[in-house]
Design a protein around this motif. Structure first.
Motif, PDB file in Angstrom:
ATOM      1  N   ALA A  14       0.829  -1.214   0.000  1.00 44.06           N
ATOM      2  CA  ALA A  14       0.000   0.000   0.000  1.00 44.06           C
ATOM      3  C   ALA A  14       0.862   1.263   0.000  1.00 44.06           C
ATOM      4  O   ALA A  14       0.624   2.203   0.755  1.00 44.06           O
ATOM      5  N   LEU A  17      -0.767   4.555  -0.371  1.00 43.68           N
ATOM      6  CA  LEU A  17      -1.513   4.989   0.817  1.00 43.68           C
ATOM      7  C   LEU A  17      -0.564   5.303   1.967  1.00 43.68           C
ATOM      8  O   LEU A  17      -0.983   5.345   3.126  1.00 43.68           O
ATOM      9  N   ASP A  21      -2.584   0.345   6.493  1.00 41.39           N
ATOM     10  CA  ASP A  21      -3.157  -1.005   6.481  1.00 41.39           C
ATOM     11  C   ASP A  21      -4.396  -0.992   5.586  1.00 41.39           C
ATOM     12  O   ASP A  21      -5.513  -0.851   6.055  1.00 41.39           O
ATOM     13  N   LYS A  22      -4.180  -1.124   4.282  1.00 40.81           N
ATOM     14  CA  LYS A  22      -5.273  -0.925   3.334  1.00 40.81           C
ATOM     15  C   LYS A  22      -6.456  -1.871   3.558  1.00 40.81           C
ATOM     16  O   LYS A  22      -7.601  -1.422   3.550  1.00 40.81           O
ATOM     17  N   VAL A  25      -8.736  -0.379   6.121  1.00 38.39           N
ATOM     18  CA  VAL A  25      -9.333   0.951   5.942  1.00 38.39           C
ATOM     19  C   VAL A  25     -10.844   0.788   5.777  1.00 38.39           C
ATOM     20  O   VAL A  25     -11.313  -0.090   5.047  1.00 38.39           O
ATOM     21  N   ASP A  93      -9.311  -4.721  -1.926  1.00 34.40           N
ATOM     22  CA  ASP A  93      -9.627  -3.291  -1.914  1.00 34.40           C
ATOM     23  C   ASP A  93     -10.750  -2.937  -2.881  1.00 34.40           C
ATOM     24  O   ASP A  93     -10.707  -1.920  -3.559  1.00 34.40           O
ATOM     25  N   ASP A 178     -11.127  -0.106  -7.485  1.00 37.98           N
ATOM     26  CA  ASP A 178     -10.265  -0.467  -6.368  1.00 37.98           C
ATOM     27  C   ASP A 178      -9.677   0.794  -5.744  1.00 37.98           C
ATOM     28  O   ASP A 178      -9.664   1.862  -6.356  1.00 37.98           O
ATOM     29  N   CYS A 179      -9.228   0.660  -4.520  1.00 37.82           N
ATOM     30  CA  CYS A 179      -8.774   1.806  -3.736  1.00 37.82           C
ATOM     31  C   CYS A 179      -7.266   1.767  -3.584  1.00 37.82           C
ATOM     32  O   CYS A 179      -6.743   1.111  -2.674  1.00 37.82           O
ATOM     33  N   ASP A 180      -6.568   2.457  -4.473  1.00 35.15           N
ATOM     34  CA  ASP A 180      -5.110   2.487  -4.424  1.00 35.15           C
ATOM     35  C   ASP A 180      -4.578   3.724  -3.712  1.00 35.15           C
ATOM     36  O   ASP A 180      -3.455   3.710  -3.217  1.00 35.15           O
ATOM     37  N   THR A 181      -5.373   4.814  -3.698  1.00 35.98           N
ATOM     38  CA  THR A 181      -4.919   6.075  -3.126  1.00 35.98           C
ATOM     39  C   THR A 181      -5.959   6.596  -2.141  1.00 35.98           C
ATOM     40  O   THR A 181      -7.102   6.112  -2.101  1.00 35.98           O
ATOM     41  N   TRP A 182      -5.570   7.605  -1.367  1.00 34.34           N
ATOM     42  CA  TRP A 182      -6.532   8.217  -0.456  1.00 34.34           C
ATOM     43  C   TRP A 182      -7.640   8.929  -1.225  1.00 34.34           C
ATOM     44  O   TRP A 182      -8.763   9.024  -0.734  1.00 34.34           O
ATOM     45  N   ILE A 185     -10.146   6.276  -1.798  1.00 36.14           N
ATOM     46  CA  ILE A 185     -10.896   6.019  -0.568  1.00 36.14           C
ATOM     47  C   ILE A 185     -11.964   7.096  -0.383  1.00 36.14           C
ATOM     48  O   ILE A 185     -13.128   6.790  -0.065  1.00 36.14           O
TER      49      ILE A 185
END
Length: 312
Positions: A14, A17, A21-22, A25, A93, A178-182, A185
């Motif tokens: 991650a 991020l 701890d992805k 999250v 994610d 998918d959630c790779d960055t803030w 998110i």
């Protein structure tokens, strides 16, 4: 339904991020990993490749060797613990992955001549971590790759998928998100609060938090709350829905989810009918005026001096 195992890859660094701890999250009050596990809760066996953590349902844990060896090494480690003919492979994610996409992948993977199926994103790019594979071709190709390169560590997934006959399905803009960055998110958190999704997201989160496996008609409960608020008093809405839930639980004690859902529907029907009778009486009384409106018998007036004075 196709029997399958699932491998969830949850051991990445991650870096985008900041090393957070992805899988842990939270989006919509639930950890990303738990949201993925909820989409495939009918899997025969669930293997999570990553560090152990509390999860919403039991899973098997393993790690790739060496740790941090990348997705292909993680997939190889997870595959060793599976036994089903079909294997669902997911990253940890995917906040909007749902059972419908899982079913579509398994159905496509079962087509003649196919060794698996994967999702494509809105730009047409393959998503090999939103995919279903036949286990034997997967094992075969991983073994060949490991022999050719000495190990699976550090190798990209496209080396694997290029060797397999795969179907491709367009699962829409959400399933492969998918959630790779803030920023990802933040976008996911904002999306679940959109008007068309927030209620279903909230109800799903509450059921997961309370450990409830119950499929109820939320429209019936909302109608009940509306009728209670309108026909009786606004505070009657939450209190009535609580009492309906309590009555349904008593009526369906020891029964399965279908019976429990039917008990909720029946209790809601009775409470709604009662609220509508109250509303009808109030309307009738308002139309008649005078004593029928609720004044004391004989036309006497209430003690006006008591209101707001604290007089007993």
């Amino acid at each position: 339904m196709t029997a399958y195992d699932v491998i969830v890859l949850a051991g990445g660094a991650a870096k985008r991020l900041g090393g957070a701890d992805k899988p842990g999250v939270r989006v919509g009050g639930r950890a990303l990993l738990d949201r993925v596990l909820a989409a495939c809760d009918d899997a025969a066996r669930t293997v999570v490749v990553g560090d152990r953590r509390a999860t919403a349902r039991p899973v098997l844990w393993t790690r790739e060797v060496p740790e941090g060896g990348g997705p292909l090494a993680a997939l190889g480690a997870g595959l060793k613990l599976t036994t089903a003919e079909h294997v669902l492979v997911l990253s940890a994610d995917l906040p909007f992955l749902g059972p419908g996409t899982v079913d579509a992948l398994l159905a496509a993977a079962g087509q003649p001549g196919r060794e698996g199926a994967l999702c494509t994103d809105p730009d047409g790019r393959d998503q090999p971590l939103v995919a279903a594979y036949h286990a034997e071709p997967l094992r075969r190709e991983l073994a060949l790759i490991a022999t050719e390169h000495g190990s699976l560590a550090g190798l990209p997934l496209r080396i694997l998928t290029a060797e397999l006959e795969l179907a491709r399905i367009d699962a829409g803009p959400d399933a492969a998100f998918d959630c790779d960055t803030w920023d990802d998110i933040a976008a996911a958190r904002a999306r679940i609060r959109e008007h068309g999704a927030v209620l279903d997201e909230w109800i799903t989160s509450v059921k997961n938090e309370l450990g409830i496996e119950l499929d109820v008609d939320t429209g019936v409960l909302l109608d009940l709350a509306r009728d209670a608020a309108h026909g009786v008093a606004r505070p009657a809405a939450p209190l009535t829905t609580f009492l309906v839930g309590y009555a349904a639980a008593r009526a369906s004690a020891g029964a399965g989810p279908d019976e429990a859902a039917a008990a909720v529907a029946e209790a809601s029907r009775k409470a709604t009918a009662l609220a509508l009778r109250w509303e009808a009486e109030a309307a009738q009384s308002a139309g008649q005026g005078g004593d029928a409106a609720g004044g004391p018998a004989g036309g006497s007036k209430p003690d006006a001096g008591r209101e707001g004075t604290g007089t007993p």
